[in-house]
Design an enzyme around this catalytic site. Structure first.
Site, PDB file in Angstrom:
ATOM      1  N   HIS B  56     -42.640   8.963 -23.356  1.00 22.32           N
ATOM      2  CA  HIS B  56     -42.509   7.524 -23.131  1.00 22.32           C
ATOM      3  C   HIS B  56     -43.831   6.929 -22.619  1.00 22.32           C
ATOM      4  O   HIS B  56     -44.680   7.647 -22.094  1.00 22.32           O
ATOM      5  CB  HIS B  56     -41.387   7.252 -22.129  1.00 22.32           C
ATOM      6  CG  HIS B  56     -40.030   7.559 -22.677  1.00 22.32           C
ATOM      7  ND1 HIS B  56     -38.869   7.327 -21.986  1.00 22.32           N
ATOM      8  CD2 HIS B  56     -39.650   8.081 -23.872  1.00 22.32           C
ATOM      9  CE1 HIS B  56     -37.833   7.700 -22.729  1.00 22.32           C
ATOM     10  NE2 HIS B  56     -38.279   8.163 -23.869  1.00 22.32           N
ATOM     11  N   GLU B  58     -44.700   5.268 -20.064  1.00 25.41           N
ATOM     12  CA  GLU B  58     -45.060   5.487 -18.666  1.00 25.41           C
ATOM     13  C   GLU B  58     -45.786   6.826 -18.487  1.00 25.41           C
ATOM     14  O   GLU B  58     -46.719   6.938 -17.696  1.00 25.41           O
ATOM     15  CB  GLU B  58     -43.796   5.477 -17.780  1.00 25.41           C
ATOM     16  CG  GLU B  58     -43.108   4.114 -17.675  1.00 25.41           C
ATOM     17  CD  GLU B  58     -42.079   3.863 -18.780  1.00 25.41           C
ATOM     18  OE1 GLU B  58     -42.206   4.471 -19.865  1.00 25.41           O
ATOM     19  OE2 GLU B  58     -41.157   3.066 -18.560  1.00 25.41           O
ATOM     20  N   CYS B  90     -36.696   3.881 -18.412  1.00 22.09           N
ATOM     21  CA  CYS B  90     -35.457   4.642 -18.545  1.00 22.09           C
ATOM     22  C   CYS B  90     -35.234   5.456 -17.275  1.00 22.09           C
ATOM     23  O   CYS B  90     -36.099   5.515 -16.402  1.00 22.09           O
ATOM     24  CB  CYS B  90     -35.515   5.555 -19.771  1.00 22.09           C
ATOM     25  SG  CYS B  90     -36.506   7.035 -19.518  1.00 22.09           S
ATOM     26  N   CYS B  93     -38.058   8.014 -16.605  1.00 21.43           N
ATOM     27  CA  CYS B  93     -39.327   7.424 -16.157  1.00 21.43           C
ATOM     28  C   CYS B  93     -39.177   6.792 -14.776  1.00 21.43           C
ATOM     29  O   CYS B  93     -40.067   6.906 -13.936  1.00 21.43           O
ATOM     30  CB  CYS B  93     -39.821   6.395 -17.169  1.00 21.43           C
ATOM     31  SG  CYS B  93     -40.282   7.139 -18.750  1.00 21.43           S
TER      32      CYS B  93
HETATM   33 ZN   LIG Z   1     -38.635   6.559 -20.176  1.00 25.84          ZN
END
Ligand SMILES: [Zn+2]
Ligand SMILES: [Zn+2]
Lengths: 329, 255
Positions: B56, B58, B90, B93
């Site tokens: 992701h 991040e 999410c 993260c």
């Molecule tokens: Zn995430």
């Protein structure tokens, strides 16, 4: 689907324990009010029922993301003129987004099928209840249900376990964890990733956050997922087939010495694993047991669109080295 | 709302647009070191290309910070770092950010399926995710360029064909440019924090679950999400390289 009596494994259905060794980890919230979902229904003449059942069998049952094995598909109603009609559940609103798609499916199935009152106003419980009393109550309140026993019994019965294999891997990660501890790793947490199609080649990953140049996020599960990715890339040089699912650890079994934290338990959701078996619960930071941490039960959280099975080893003593309960694993 | 927050979020939105133009999920972020107001990292989703499901935006940013400033300084830097991300982090993260002890998060739209800052779980305020900084929790403030973030996701889903394992029987996908779900501010922050961040004169938006006027010019900044911005990565890369020196000085001087 095996019959309960024929299952070679010893399962304690009440406690959810397999072979006295693996404790099923569930969200123990007992539901007395169901989650409901809208379904598409039509009314037909009783003489046409065989067509409709055929339609369900061939066109909707397998495709529907919502399983309807716990409901009766057909409900009889008596019209004001005393004639009888059948109200039939065709499929969920997850399968058909709008009326047009139901109509065109019905038309493509059988041009001259006579039906009326196509609507999505009926609601059914998304899942069957745990007890027979509740089944009768819900049948009354929502839609007629079928009683097939506690649905969790069937879930337990359908799990497949290769106990010698499982024990072998658990012993291995336990031994690796001891080794890490003896070598001075203050985070002796170890995870094994087992590919269902290549189970002899599993990947073992150790927590490396105590090492220089390592991040505090280098938990064994994250290290393991990255190692699986690296191996795949090396084997294939490039990942060419863009149309594979894209989920790297699809249907993997993951074995880990300590109950995973919120980051790692969610990483396993993103990775679409099948099963996670852990040895040591983490009462403060764990994210699977409902008694651990904030009780997330991440592996079967209702609001997430996918899930995995989770078990805790409760067999012969395997004591991984002690680590602080405030450690995220 | 201070204008620097808007400036930084605009960069994140442009980067998400860049991701969209390169066939990736349009989610992107900018990490800003607050004492100097400098961009120290940026990130885009890489899940399609990496096939891991966990790459992701991040994490790309976290990796950049670690690579430039050393893993041993991560927690020290995060204490004063603010994240601007187009979509709510999410659960995974949100947990990573909490463990590293991030100062604050600003995001555009909620993450309906996986949101870890209020939509599904509220990891940033929980007890079980242990922060390595003394700040035990962090605030995550939604709603900045929210409609633009939603529109970028809609562009992506309209374009993307059915990859789902069980394809739904779908009506034709139509790009909706008009209707947006209400923003339930109270799922993310309380009224007083809203007042602090956005001004007391805007509290009506909190009470009525409506978008902030002004941020999106009462509508949508179409130029921001429709203009191509192929130079954004180069720009951000230069900016983050420059930022490096200042932070090193600061860390050294505080030792
Ligand atoms: Zn995430
Ligand atoms: Zn973890």
């Amino acid at each position: 689907m095996v019959k309960k009596a024929l299952n070679p494994l010893k399962i304690d259905f009440k406690k959810g324990i397999i072979e006295n060794k693996l404790q099923q980890i569930r969200n123990s919230r007992t539901t007395t009010t169901p989650d409901l979902i809208k379904v598409w229904t039509i009314e037909v003449n009783p003489k046409d029922s065989k067509y409709v059942l055929d339609l369900i069998r061939t066109k909707t049952q397998k495709q529907d993301p919502i399983s309807m094995l716990h409901i009766k598909r057909i409900r009889k109603i008596t019209n004001s003129d005393t004639s009888v009609s059948l109200v039939v559940v065709i499929g969920s609103v997850e399968l058909f987004e709008d009326k047009n798609s139901v109509q065109s499916m019905l038309h493509s199935f059988r041009k001259d099928l006579k039906y009326s009152n196509l609507s999505s106003s009926h609601e059914i419980p998304k899942e069957g209840p745990q007890t027979k009393e509740l089944m009768l109550q819900w049948s009354d309140e929502y839609w007629p249900l079928v009683w097939r026993g506690n649905p969790n019994d069937q879930i337990l019965n359908d799990y497949t376990f290769n106990m010698p294999f499982i024990e072998d891997i658990l012993l291995k990660i336990h031994r690796l964890s001891q080794e890490q501890y003896e070598n001075g790793n203050i985070y002796p947490i170890v995870t094994a990733f087992v590919d269902p199609n290549d189970s002899t080649n599993c990947i073992y990953a150790c927590d490396t956050r105590a090492q220089q140049e390592s991040s505090p996020l280098d938990h064994s599960i994250r290290i393991g997922i990255n190692a699986v990715s690296k191996r795949l890339k090396e084997r294939k040089k490039v990942i060419d087939n863009a149309h594979t699912e894209g989920y790297l650890c699809l249907d993997f079994d993951v074995y880990t010495t300590h109950e995973p934290c919120s980051m790692c338990s969610m990483a396993l959701i993103h990775s679409r694993i099948k099963r996670c078996i852990f040895i040591q619960p983490m009462t403060m930071t764990g994210s699977l047991k409902h008694k651990s941490g904030d009780g997330y039960c991440m592996h079967q959280h209702k609001l997430l669109n996918s899930s995995y099975e989770a078990f805790q080893w409760v067999g012969d003593k395997l004591d991984p080295p002690e680590i602080s309960q405030s450690t995220c694993c | 709302m201070e204008s620097r927050h808007l400036t930084h979020m605009r960069q994140a939105v442009k980067l998400a647009k860049y991701a969209l133009d390169h066939n990736e999920t349009p989610v992107a972020c900018i990490f800003v070191y607050e004492p100097t107001d400098e961009i120290i990292a940026y990130g885009m989703n890489d899940t399609n290309k990496s096939h891991t499901g966990i790459a992701h935006a991040e994490f790309m940013g976290i990796d950049q910070i670690q690579e430039k400033f050393g893993a041993e300084n991560l927690v020290e830097i995060f204490k004063d770092t603010v994240l601007y991300v187009t979509v709510e982090p999410c659960i995974m993260c949100a947990s990573a950010l909490k463990q590293l002890g991030i100062k604050r998060v600003y995001f555009g739209c909620g993450n309906e399926r996986f949101g870890g800052n209020g939509t599904v779980l509220t990891i940033n305020k929980d007890h079980s995710t242990i922060s390595l900084n003394e700040n035990k929790t962090y605030d995550a403030i939604p709603g900045i360029y929210r409609k633009e973030a939603i529109m970028l996701l809609r562009y992506f889903y309209v374009r993307e064909n059915d990859h789902a394992p069980k394809p739904k029987v779908k009506k034709e996908r139509i790009l909706d440019k008009e209707t947006f779900p209400p923003i339930i501010w109270s799922s993310y922050i309380d009224r007083s924090l809203f007042g602090q961040e956005f001004g007391l004169e805007n509290l009506v938006h909190f009470d009525e679950n409506t978008d902030l006027a002004g941020i999106s010019n009462h509508g949508i900044d179409w130029k921001l999400i429709d203009d191509s911005c192929d130079d954004i990565v180069d720009t951000l890369e230069i900016t983050r390289q420059k930022a490096q020196i200042n932070i090193h000085k600061r860390i050294k001087s505080t030792k």
